[in-house]
Write a protein that holds these residues in place. Structure first.
Motif, mmCIF file in Angstrom:
data_model
loop_
_atom_site.group_PDB
_atom_site.id
_atom_site.type_symbol
_atom_site.label_atom_id
_atom_site.label_comp_id
_atom_site.label_asym_id
_atom_site.label_seq_id
_atom_site.Cartn_x
_atom_site.Cartn_y
_atom_site.Cartn_z
ATOM 1 N N ALA A 218 0.803 -1.228 0.000
ATOM 2 C CA ALA A 218 0.000 0.000 0.000
ATOM 3 C C ALA A 218 0.832 1.272 0.000
ATOM 4 C CB ALA A 218 -0.923 0.005 1.218
ATOM 5 N N LEU A 528 -6.654 -1.286 5.718
ATOM 6 C CA LEU A 528 -6.639 -1.790 4.335
ATOM 7 C C LEU A 528 -6.614 -3.314 4.307
ATOM 8 C CD1 LEU A 528 -4.126 0.733 2.744
ATOM 9 C CD2 LEU A 528 -6.591 0.612 2.323
ATOM 10 N N HIS A 536 -10.644 2.109 0.812
ATOM 11 C CA HIS A 536 -10.561 3.544 0.537
ATOM 12 C C HIS A 536 -11.915 4.239 0.659
ATOM 13 C CE1 HIS A 536 -11.748 1.644 -3.237
ATOM 14 N NE2 HIS A 536 -12.223 2.820 -3.645
#
Length: 653
Positions: A218, A528, A536
């Motif tokens: 990420a 995440l 998101h």
């Protein structure tokens, strides 16, 4: 001024028995001690170390002394007089005028310790005389035998110095917490636990590397918006330290293999676009070159001008065709310059993952001869990185460099000595993990990681990496009000610990000062990992922030242990240096001045720099201040304090 007590005048001083048979005493010294204690209560401790109230010859002085000691630093002629009045002793000691006169009759409070030594010495002589008198009387007693005389002769002596107890280690062994597996999302927790079981390694290693894997997936593609303009990227620097034979390479491979698979998949997916762009760019350059040749051959005139314009347009078109780079997620043995180029080429995202600590040697200047920290400092913080060289110009708007290393503990000790690593803050950017080795207690037959658990880990890491790969603007992760409140509470708990003087984390303030931001980064990664497909679109919850705070506390405990080993606490480090000098010279006693001459001026620029280390060694039982007879204050240099040294350091124990 000569003072008299209420029990009758006595202006004489008899350090030895006088003509009237008075035992040894020094009334002026006794009066000076009391006057000094009221004149400057700060000398209470000095006097108490030499004598006690029972050493006075005159009972009135003993009574005044006890009143002063009860008052402590509040003692002065007025408070002492009031205390004696309330206890009914004022008239017996000579009244208020006598108490006040003690101060005016004292030459200086600076010699209080010397006056006290005189009083102590005369008291010892009186006790010897008393013992001799008892012996004479016993010897003249009819029927006294030798045993009786020997018992009478047993004169109380000064107490022998206390036996040396075992010293307390300068850095107490810490019981470090185990990695909190419950902070990880279910699929990740199961895999970390499975790898630890199969490899018979502490879960800390796989757990810390798991955070590095998430940061690689990420990093550069997501940021956590905390409040105001405060945003944190989700890349991390982590390092796990374990001795050899702890299967670091096996665990490292198990945790990072999906990233290599994702990198390969991204490369295969981009292969067609890369070939197409390269072919298009080559054809465009050929067309532009052909047009340029044609324009060059044309005769002057309007037709030539038109051909030149067409050639320029075609050249600009060819130059504007960008060929996508081969996707890269990972590097291992790379120079800072190569890492900078890869960051620029890969849109700011890159990870240095290695089962060894060779990258530290490269940063320290293995190839260049000088440390090059810029890309690592800015790559962690996300600061703009611009490189202008004769051979190249590179610019990265928001670099996101991740580092995940598994090294031997000696590597951490070595990097602490590299110039610039600590001063410029590189060491403060790492999360440290120092798990206990399981070598010697490992089971031989173990349960392998369940196939379903291993498959889920590989699919999820690969999917997360590929899903975020094409993001050009990073996903902004918001906090729920509860998560923000929890982070604020953590900051409020952390802030007092950062105080340079007295703060538990003050000596590692560079590291701890970044901890709140690091906790926010960890929260973003956990979020995440828990929401692989739509993280998101959802805010970071309070539960996720609580897990991140727990991990922050875990890494804090390990960082304290690591920085202690690195010598972050300068007083402890200097004390250890003093111990080494004492041990090497096999001293039994040493003066402060002689010790200072043996020490390096780099570590101890001035004699005052030695005092905190000596105080710490006294507290830990390695040194003991040697009792010496004080001298009156003179214009000469004050004698240097002398210390007894624990026999274990000189080899006597």
């Amino acid at each position: 001024m000569t003072l008299h007590s209420a029990s009758g005048p006595d202006d004489n001083v008899f350090p030895f028995p006088g003509p009237d048979g008075a035992p040894p005493n020094d009334l002026q010294a006794e009066q000076a001690v009391l006057g000094a204690l009221m004149l400057n209560p700060a000398v209470l401790g000095d006097v108490a170390a030499v004598m006690d109230a029972g050493d006075y010859y005159r009972p009135a002085h003993e009574t005044i002394h006890r009143a002063i000691m009860d008052l402590g630093e509040a003692a002065d002629p007025i408070t002492v007089t009031d205390a004696l009045r309330r206890s009914g002793d004022l008239a017996r000691v000579g009244g208020g005028a006598y108490v006040s006169g003690l101060v005016s009759a004292t030459p200086t409070a600076a010699n209080a310790e010397y006056y006290a030594a005189i009083v102590r010495e005369t008291a010892k002589r009186r006790r010897l005389i008393e013992a001799g008198t008892r012996l004479v009387q016993a010897a003249n007693t009819p029927g006294a035998d030798a045993d009786t005389l020997r018992a009478v002769l047993a004169v109380p002596t000064e107490p022998e110095p206390a036996a040396w107890p075992d010293p307390v280690p300068l850095t107490a062994a810490r019981t470090l917490p185990a990695f909190p597996l419950d902070t990880l999302p279910g699929w990740l927790k199961e895999y970390v636990a499975g790898v630890a079981e199969e490899s018979q390694t502490p879960p800390d290693m796989a757990g810390t590397l798991a955070l590095s894997v998430l940061a690689t997936a990420a990093g550069g593609r997501a940021v956590v918006h905390i409040r105001g303009r405060w945003r944190e990227p989700v890349n991390l620097f982590t390092v796990v330290a374990l001795p050899p034979a702890n299967r670091k390479s096996a665990v490292f491979a198990a945790m990072t293999n999906p990233l290599y698979a994702a990198e390969k998949a991204l490369g295969e997916a981009a292969a067609g676009r890369i070939v197409e762009a390269e072919l298009t760019a080559r054809l465009a350059r050929e067309v532009a070159e052909t047009a340029a040749v044609k324009a060059a051959k044309a005769d002057d005139g309007p037709e030539r001008d038109q051909l030149v314009a067409e050639a320029i347009g075609l050249a600009q078109t060819a130059e504007g065709i960008a060929v996508p780079p081969q996707p890269r997620l990972l590097v291992d043995d790379a120079t800072p310059e190569a890492i900078t180029s890869l960051l620029a080429e890969q849109g700011g995202r890159l990870a240095v993952l290695s089962a060894e600590g060779g990258i530290f040697d490269i940063i320290a200047g293995r190839y260049s001869g000088t440390p090059n920290l810029e890309v690592f400092l800015k790559g962690h913080a996300g600061d703009r990185l611009r490189v202008d060289r004769r051979s190249r110009q590179e610019f990265v708007e928001a670099p996101a460099l991740t580092m995940g290393l598994a090294v031997q503990p000696s590597v951490l000790e070595d990097i602490a000595r590299v110039r610039g690593f600590d001063g410029r803050g590189l060491l403060a950017r790492f999360l440290y993990c120092l798990p206990a080795s399981m070598v010697g207690s490992r089971r031989i037959i173990t349960e392998p990681v369940a196939p379903a658990v291993a498959d889920a880990y590989e699919v999820n890491v690969t999917s997360l990496t590929k899903a975020l790969a094409d993001w050009t603007d990073p996903a902004v992760l918001q906090l729920t009000p509860g998560a923000d409140a929890l982070l604020i509470a953590f900051q409020e708990r952390l802030e007092p610990q950062l105080a340079a003087r007295g703060g538990e984390l003050g000596h590692i303030g560079k590291w701890a000062g970044k901890l709140a931001g690091t906790v926010a980064r960890i929260a973003g990664l956990l979020h995440l990992a828990a929401h692989l497909t739509n993280g998101h679109t959802r805010p970071v919850t309070e539960d996720t922030m609580a897990a991140a705070v727990e991990l922050g506390d875990y890494f804090t405990a390990h960082a304290l242990a690591v920085f202690e080993a690195m010598g972050a606490d300068s007083t402890v480090t200097r004390a250890a240096t003093v111990l080494d000098v004492c041990r090497d010279n096999r001293w039994r006693t040493v003066s402060r001045r002689d010790l200072f001459t043996k020490l390096s001026r780099t570590d101890f620029p001035t004699a005052a720099d030695l005092d905190p280390a000596l105080s710490l060694l006294e507290e830990h039982g390695y040194l003991r201040l040697e009792a010496v007879l004080p001298r009156p204050r003179t214009r000469g240099r004050k004698p240097s304090p002398r210390y007894e040294i624990h026999p274990a350091l000189s080899g006597d124990e």
